[in-house]
Design an enzyme around this catalytic site. Structure first.
Site, short mmCIF file in Angstrom:
data_model
loop_
_atom_site.label_atom_id
_atom_site.label_comp_id
_atom_site.label_asym_id
_atom_site.label_seq_id
_atom_site.Cartn_x
_atom_site.Cartn_y
_atom_site.Cartn_z
N THR A 1 0.84 -1.20 0.00
CA THR A 1 0.00 0.00 0.00
C THR A 1 0.88 1.25 0.00
O THR A 1 2.11 1.16 -0.10
CB THR A 1 -1.03 -0.07 1.16
N LYS B 1 3.67 1.34 -3.78
CA LYS B 1 3.12 0.58 -4.90
C LYS B 1 3.96 0.66 -6.19
O LYS B 1 3.94 -0.26 -6.99
CB LYS B 1 1.68 1.05 -5.20
P1 NAP Z 1 -3.07 9.00 -4.35
O1 NAP Z 1 -2.24 8.29 -5.36
O2 NAP Z 1 -2.40 9.75 -3.25
O3 NAP Z 1 -4.03 10.04 -5.15
C1 NAP Z 1 -4.85 10.93 -4.47
C2 NAP Z 1 -5.81 11.60 -5.44
O4 NAP Z 1 -6.72 12.36 -4.65
C3 NAP Z 1 -5.14 12.57 -6.40
O5 NAP Z 1 -5.86 12.57 -7.61
C4 NAP Z 1 -5.31 13.91 -5.68
O6 NAP Z 1 -5.35 15.03 -6.55
C5 NAP Z 1 -6.69 13.73 -5.09
N1 NAP Z 1 -6.92 14.60 -3.94
C6 NAP Z 1 -6.36 14.49 -2.71
N2 NAP Z 1 -6.85 15.47 -1.91
C7 NAP Z 1 -7.72 16.19 -2.66
C8 NAP Z 1 -8.54 17.33 -2.39
N3 NAP Z 1 -8.55 17.90 -1.19
N4 NAP Z 1 -9.32 17.80 -3.38
C9 NAP Z 1 -9.34 17.22 -4.60
N5 NAP Z 1 -8.58 16.15 -4.92
C10 NAP Z 1 -7.78 15.64 -3.95
O7 NAP Z 1 -4.07 8.02 -3.62
P2 NAP Z 1 -4.74 6.67 -4.20
O8 NAP Z 1 -3.91 5.50 -3.84
O9 NAP Z 1 -5.05 6.89 -5.64
O10 NAP Z 1 -6.06 6.57 -3.33
C11 NAP Z 1 -7.17 7.42 -3.58
C12 NAP Z 1 -8.35 6.94 -2.73
O11 NAP Z 1 -8.73 5.63 -3.14
C13 NAP Z 1 -8.02 6.84 -1.24
O12 NAP Z 1 -9.12 7.30 -0.50
C14 NAP Z 1 -7.85 5.37 -1.02
O13 NAP Z 1 -8.21 4.97 0.31
C15 NAP Z 1 -8.84 4.80 -2.01
N6 NAP Z 1 -8.51 3.42 -2.38
C16 NAP Z 1 -9.46 2.49 -2.11
C17 NAP Z 1 -9.23 1.16 -2.41
C18 NAP Z 1 -10.30 0.16 -2.10
O14 NAP Z 1 -10.00 -1.04 -2.06
N7 NAP Z 1 -11.53 0.60 -1.92
C19 NAP Z 1 -8.02 0.78 -3.00
C20 NAP Z 1 -7.06 1.76 -3.29
C21 NAP Z 1 -7.33 3.09 -2.97
P3 NAP Z 1 -3.99 15.83 -6.91
O15 NAP Z 1 -3.38 15.06 -8.04
O16 NAP Z 1 -4.48 17.17 -7.29
O17 NAP Z 1 -3.15 15.83 -5.67
#
Ligand code: NAP
Length: 474
Positions: A271, A275
């Site tokens: 995680t 990754k």
């Molecule tokens: P990540 O790589 O850190 O990406 C975060 C994303 O969220 C980016 O697009 C970022 O935009 C955006 N973001 C963060 N804060 C924001 C805000 N205040 N306003 C607008 N956009 C915002 O994280 P990730 O791994 O892709 O995970 C994203 C979400 O998916 C998390 O909540 C995670 O828990 C969830 N997830 C769930 C599962 C599941 O099994 N359900 C699996 C994986 C991930 P910028 O590019 O502008 O920073």
């Protein structure tokens, strides 16, 4: 005393022995504590110079331990760094009370576990104990190496990596050949960082029945405390009769973990933030993970580590439980790791994909890479779509009052939120209120956990069982 007595009462079901930390109990009544515990007892009075709380003189401290010994306590813990004549005196009298000679390294220093083992072994104590602070899980390897020396000599030994990052060393003590480990009482108020309540060690991890042949799985990430995987994979192992355990590894240096510690693992989930970085250290990466550019699952096959990505299938299987994506327009908000996986898989399954993100350049870049459209967050109402995916962290605890998009665009759509903590996000309740079909992030979580579990156990996993587990830990 009152607190200690309450801790004994609630922990007695799970503890095989009790350690009384006389440096942490005001006016201790040893007889009363021993009578309540009904288990073998260890008397410890840790001085400040070894990380404890006893501030009195060395003479007073030794008196406490001697009194405990006279009362019939089974073990006395004395520090290797106490005066040599004190250690020698306890060892001379060890017929009645057995002696644990212990060493605690509190500062991050470079050390040789075999050398430390030899120093402790030379005392001829009944049990030797080595504990050290760590903030990176690869250093658990030192506990394993220390215990390997002890196993060779049939020396009863305890080795613990203290702190959250060392947590797995407390679970894996039997796997490494350790004699015992220390657990927190049921109120969680342990005496050292990283201690796990005894009930969890016994019931969830079955730590006391692990063997050297037990297979180790886990999750690597940083931070890792919030990870729920241990509450899914351990019950699945138990149910399927697989001799395996799943631990949390808080990893800062992925290179050191892969080079030193990964050899003890048969597979692991990956995680944030590892990754992408983990890919450098694998023997093979499957085509999906390669195309996405991220790995969330690693398995060992014939000694070789292969990386895969279960987020992609997990998310799309969740969405397709409600609507097939082929021929639909899917608007994905977000351009991070989860978005990459979902964009790839949605496209592979025949959807038209549009990506929007707070940082628009990242949306454009992702769209270019996967040959899809991108859009501006300020113009979402002008976009035609059937399915909306939130792949940002907006709405996740602690900011649960936020939604990444206006409610006005959600009417009669299918809305999937990757956020699973909380399961019902602001986005999903907004969508529900305007007649959209909603899919919770827990569906994706369960799907990818089921796929991982299938790889770890070699069997198909009952998703209903996983869903029940997830609902219990929410
Ligand atoms: P990540 O790589 O850190 O990406 C975060 C994303 O969220 C980016 O697009 C970022 O935009 C955006 N973001 C963060 N804060 C924001 C805000 N205040 N306003 C607008 N956009 C915002 O994280 P990730 O791994 O892709 O995970 C994203 C979400 O998916 C998390 O909540 C995670 O828990 C969830 N997830 C769930 C599962 C599941 O099994 N359900 C699996 C994986 C991930 P910028 O590019 O502008 O920073």
């Amino acid at each position: 005393m009152e607190e200690a007595m309450a801790q004994i009462r609630t922990s007695r079901r799970y503890a095989d022995a009790f350690e009384f930390r006389f440096d942490m109990i005001r006016d201790p009544n040893i007889t009363q504590l021993m009578a309540a515990s009904r288990r073998p007892c260890i008397a410890t009075c840790r001085p400040v110079w070894e990380g404890g709380m006893f501030k009195g003189s060395e003479e007073q401290r030794i008196k406490v331990l001697e009194a405990a010994s006279l009362t019939g306590v089974h073990f006395v813990d004395i520090e290797l760094n106490a005066a040599p004549e004190t250690v020698a005196e306890f060892l001379r009298r060890k017929r009645d009370t057995k002696v644990i000679v212990s060493l605690h390294l509190l500062e991050a220093t470079i050390f040789d576990p075999a050398k430390i083992y030899r120093a402790l072994r030379a005392t001829r104590a009944d049990v030797i104990k080595f504990a050290y602070n760590t903030d990176d899980a690869w250093e658990i390897v030192f506990a394993a190496e220390f215990l390997a020396c002890a196993k060779r000599d049939r020396q009863k030994a305890i080795a613990i990596a203290m702190g959250q990052a060392g947590e797995a060393s407390r679970v894996l003590y039997r796997k490494f050949g350790g004699w015992a480990t220390y657990a927190a009482p049921e109120d969680g108020r342990g005496s050292a960082a990283g201690q796990i309540p005894a009930s969890l060690l016994k019931k969830l991890y079955r730590a006391d029945s692990l063997k050297s042949s037990t297979r180790v799985y886990g999750v690597i990430g940083n931070p890792i405390r919030q990870s729920k995987g241990v509450h899914l994979h351990n019950p699945v192992f138990q149910r399927s009769g697989k001799d395996a355990v799943y631990c949390r590894f808080q990893v800062s240096s992925i290179g050191a973990f892969m080079n030193r510690m990964s050899r003890y693992l048969s597979g692991f989930s990956v995680t944030i933030p590892h990754k992408q970085e983990v890919m450098k250290y694998l023997d093979a990466i499957d085509a999906t993970a390669k195309a996405i550019g991220a790995v969330n699952t690693v398995v060992r096959r014939n000694g070789k580590l292969t990386g895969m990505n279960m987020d992609a299938a997990g998310a799309l299987d969740a969405i397709e439980g409600v609507r097939k994506v082929k021929g639909t327009r899917v608007l994905i908000v977000g351009a991070g790791g989860a978005a990459r996986a979902i964009v790839f898989e949605a496209k592979r399954r025949g959807a038209e994909v549009i990506i929007a993100n707070r940082t628009e350049a990242k949306a454009r870049e992702l769209a270019m890479q996967f040959g899809t459209e991108s859009a501006s967050m300020s113009n979402l109402s002008g976009i035609q779509f059937d399915i909306l995916v939130n792949a940002t962290s907006v709405g996740m605890v602690p900011d649960i009052g936020k939604s990444p998009v206006p409610t006005s665009i959600l009417k009669n759509k299918v809305v999937f939120d990757a956020v699973y903590n909380p399961p019902m996000t602001k986005l999903l309740s907004d969508a529900n209120a305007v007649g959209a079909k909603i899919i919770q992030g827990t569906e994706m979580y369960v799907n990818q956990a089921a796929l991982q579990s299938g790889l770890y156990t070699g069997r198909k996993v009952d998703k209903r069982f996983l869903k029940r587990l997830v609902s219990r830990i929410q």
